[in-house]
Design a protein around this motif. Structure first.
Motif, short mmCIF file in Angstrom:
data_model
loop_
_atom_site.label_atom_id
_atom_site.label_comp_id
_atom_site.label_asym_id
_atom_site.label_seq_id
_atom_site.Cartn_x
_atom_site.Cartn_y
_atom_site.Cartn_z
N PRO A 93 -0.70 6.93 -9.46
CA PRO A 93 -2.06 7.06 -10.00
C PRO A 93 -2.53 8.49 -10.15
CG PRO A 93 -2.13 6.31 -7.72
CD PRO A 93 -0.70 6.25 -8.15
N PHE A 94 -2.04 9.39 -9.31
CA PHE A 94 -2.43 10.80 -9.44
C PHE A 94 -1.88 11.39 -10.74
CE2 PHE A 94 -2.64 9.97 -4.89
CZ PHE A 94 -3.88 10.50 -4.56
N LYS A 95 -0.67 10.99 -11.10
CA LYS A 95 -0.09 11.45 -12.37
C LYS A 95 -0.82 10.84 -13.55
CE LYS A 95 4.52 12.47 -10.58
NZ LYS A 95 5.98 12.18 -10.64
N GLN A 96 -1.26 9.58 -13.41
CA GLN A 96 -2.05 8.94 -14.47
C GLN A 96 -3.38 9.65 -14.63
OE1 GLN A 96 -1.10 6.62 -16.65
NE2 GLN A 96 -3.09 6.74 -17.65
N PHE A 97 -4.01 10.00 -13.50
CA PHE A 97 -5.27 10.75 -13.56
C PHE A 97 -5.05 12.09 -14.25
CE2 PHE A 97 -8.27 13.87 -12.08
CZ PHE A 97 -9.49 13.20 -12.20
N GLU A 98 -4.01 12.79 -13.86
CA GLU A 98 -3.73 14.10 -14.45
C GLU A 98 -3.52 13.98 -15.96
OE1 GLU A 98 -0.99 18.01 -13.56
OE2 GLU A 98 -0.18 16.03 -13.06
N LYS A 99 -2.83 12.94 -16.39
CA LYS A 99 -2.58 12.71 -17.81
C LYS A 99 -3.90 12.54 -18.56
CE LYS A 99 -0.11 9.35 -20.76
NZ LYS A 99 0.77 8.15 -20.71
N TRP A 100 -4.77 11.68 -18.03
CA TRP A 100 -6.07 11.45 -18.68
C TRP A 100 -6.97 12.67 -18.58
CZ3 TRP A 100 -8.61 5.96 -18.24
CH2 TRP A 100 -7.87 5.05 -19.00
N VAL A 119 -9.70 11.13 -0.22
CA VAL A 119 -8.35 10.58 -0.07
C VAL A 119 -8.37 9.15 -0.61
CG1 VAL A 119 -6.48 10.07 1.54
CG2 VAL A 119 -8.01 12.02 1.97
N PRO A 120 -7.86 8.93 -1.82
CA PRO A 120 -7.99 7.61 -2.46
C PRO A 120 -7.10 6.53 -1.87
CG PRO A 120 -7.64 9.37 -4.08
CD PRO A 120 -7.27 9.91 -2.74
N THR A 121 -7.63 5.32 -1.89
CA THR A 121 -6.85 4.13 -1.57
C THR A 121 -6.88 3.15 -2.74
OG1 THR A 121 -8.78 3.10 -0.52
CG2 THR A 121 -7.26 4.32 0.91
N TYR A 122 -7.67 3.48 -3.77
CA TYR A 122 -7.87 2.55 -4.89
C TYR A 122 -8.26 3.36 -6.12
CZ TYR A 122 -10.12 -1.40 -7.43
OH TYR A 122 -10.48 -2.36 -8.35
N PHE A 123 -7.59 3.10 -7.24
CA PHE A 123 -7.94 3.68 -8.54
C PHE A 123 -8.14 2.54 -9.53
CE2 PHE A 123 -5.57 7.14 -6.64
CZ PHE A 123 -5.99 8.31 -7.24
N GLU A 124 -9.11 2.69 -10.41
CA GLU A 124 -9.19 1.82 -11.58
C GLU A 124 -9.29 2.67 -12.83
OE1 GLU A 124 -12.19 -1.14 -13.96
OE2 GLU A 124 -12.24 -1.27 -11.77
N PHE A 125 -8.40 2.43 -13.78
CA PHE A 125 -8.41 3.11 -15.07
C PHE A 125 -8.90 2.11 -16.11
CE2 PHE A 125 -5.51 5.48 -12.47
CZ PHE A 125 -5.73 6.80 -12.82
N LEU A 181 -15.49 18.30 -9.63
CA LEU A 181 -14.13 18.37 -9.09
C LEU A 181 -13.62 19.80 -9.27
CD1 LEU A 181 -11.60 16.80 -8.03
CD2 LEU A 181 -10.96 16.53 -10.43
N LYS A 182 -13.11 20.39 -8.19
CA LYS A 182 -12.64 21.77 -8.26
C LYS A 182 -11.13 21.92 -8.07
CE LYS A 182 -16.39 23.83 -9.32
NZ LYS A 182 -16.50 24.51 -10.63
N MET A 183 -10.50 20.92 -7.49
CA MET A 183 -9.05 20.94 -7.37
C MET A 183 -8.58 19.54 -6.98
SD MET A 183 -8.80 23.27 -3.88
CE MET A 183 -9.91 24.51 -4.57
N TYR A 184 -7.33 19.25 -7.33
CA TYR A 184 -6.77 17.96 -6.92
C TYR A 184 -5.25 18.06 -6.89
CZ TYR A 184 -5.69 17.05 -11.87
OH TYR A 184 -5.19 17.13 -13.14
N ASP A 185 -4.65 17.22 -6.07
CA ASP A 185 -3.20 17.04 -6.02
C ASP A 185 -2.97 15.64 -5.46
OD1 ASP A 185 -3.63 17.21 -3.26
OD2 ASP A 185 -2.91 19.27 -3.12
N GLU A 186 -1.76 15.34 -5.04
CA GLU A 186 -1.47 14.00 -4.56
C GLU A 186 -1.97 13.74 -3.15
OE1 GLU A 186 2.29 12.29 -5.37
OE2 GLU A 186 2.37 13.05 -7.42
#
Length: 213
Positions: free
Chosen positions: A25-32, A178-184, A65-70
């Motif tokens: 999901p982190f890669k999906q977020f980065e893509k979007w 620290v995510p436990t759930y994503f919805e796209f 949001l100022k920074m993000y990673d996995e």
């Protein structure tokens, strides 16, 4: 009362298919997120943060949001603010990115914690001087009688720190979601939107499934 019943926007995107999704999901977020940047949406890093304190009353506000990673998503705040008091009382939060220009939304649920003082200081020192002074001036979420009071305090701080670097305020710093759930969510024709969830399992893998619109 204004009648808004006829206000509607038909979504015309090609939709979202399971095969379009990254497995992480982190890669999906980065893509979007990159696509939101390329589309030059207004402040694509802005998101709504919802917290609930011990009074069980939810409160929302927009943060950046100022920074993000996995490991998670980082924003910064005054540690004496209402949001911070809620976080101290209940670390469970929800975050919502609305990229309506692309007919997209991302919803995140998880927990939240402070980042290290060193990481907060590093970011603070990268901020423009005006933003550094603003962190010192604002007693975030406290009542103030007029804007002129804030402007006077700002001038006082500017004079106080005019001869050197602006020190790092101990009451200010970063939080990491620290995510436990994503919805796209991708808008679809006839309100048949595409919704895909990534849910963190006990073995730290992500289960992906589709929701009805």
């Amino acid at each position: 009362m204004p009648d808004l019943s006829q206000m509607r926007q038909e979504y015309v995107s090609k939709g979202l298919d399971r095969n379009d999704l990254e497995e992480n999901p982190f890669k999906q977020f980065e893509k979007w997120f990159k696509q939101a940047l390329e589309a030059q949406l207004i402040e694509p890093n802005a998101f709504t943060l919802c917290t609930v304190g011990k009074d069980l009353k939810p409160t929302q506000r927009t943060v950046l949001l100022k920074m993000y990673d996995e490991k998670g998503f980082v924003f910064f705040s005054n540690y004496n603010s209402k949001k911070s008091k809620h976080i101290d009382e209940n670390p469970n939060i929800s975050a919502h990115f609305a990229w309506l220009g692309l007919e997209r939304q991302v919803r995140i649920e998880g927990t939240i914690k402070k980042i290290s003082k060193a990481a907060s200081m590093k970011y603070f020192l990268s901020r423009p001087k005006g933003s550094q002074l603003g962190a010192w001036v604002s007693h975030q979420s406290q009542v103030v009688n007029s804007r002129s009071i804030l402007e006077t305090k700002f001038d006082e701080m500017r004079k106080k720190f005019s001869n050197g670097e602006i020190p790092f305020p101990s009451f200010w710093g970063g939080y990491q979601i620290v995510p436990t759930y994503f919805e796209f969510w991708q808008g679809g024709l006839n309100r048949l939107h595409d919704r895909f969830v990534y849910e963190l399992k006990d073995d730290n893998s992500w289960e992906i499934y589709r929701l009805e619109p």
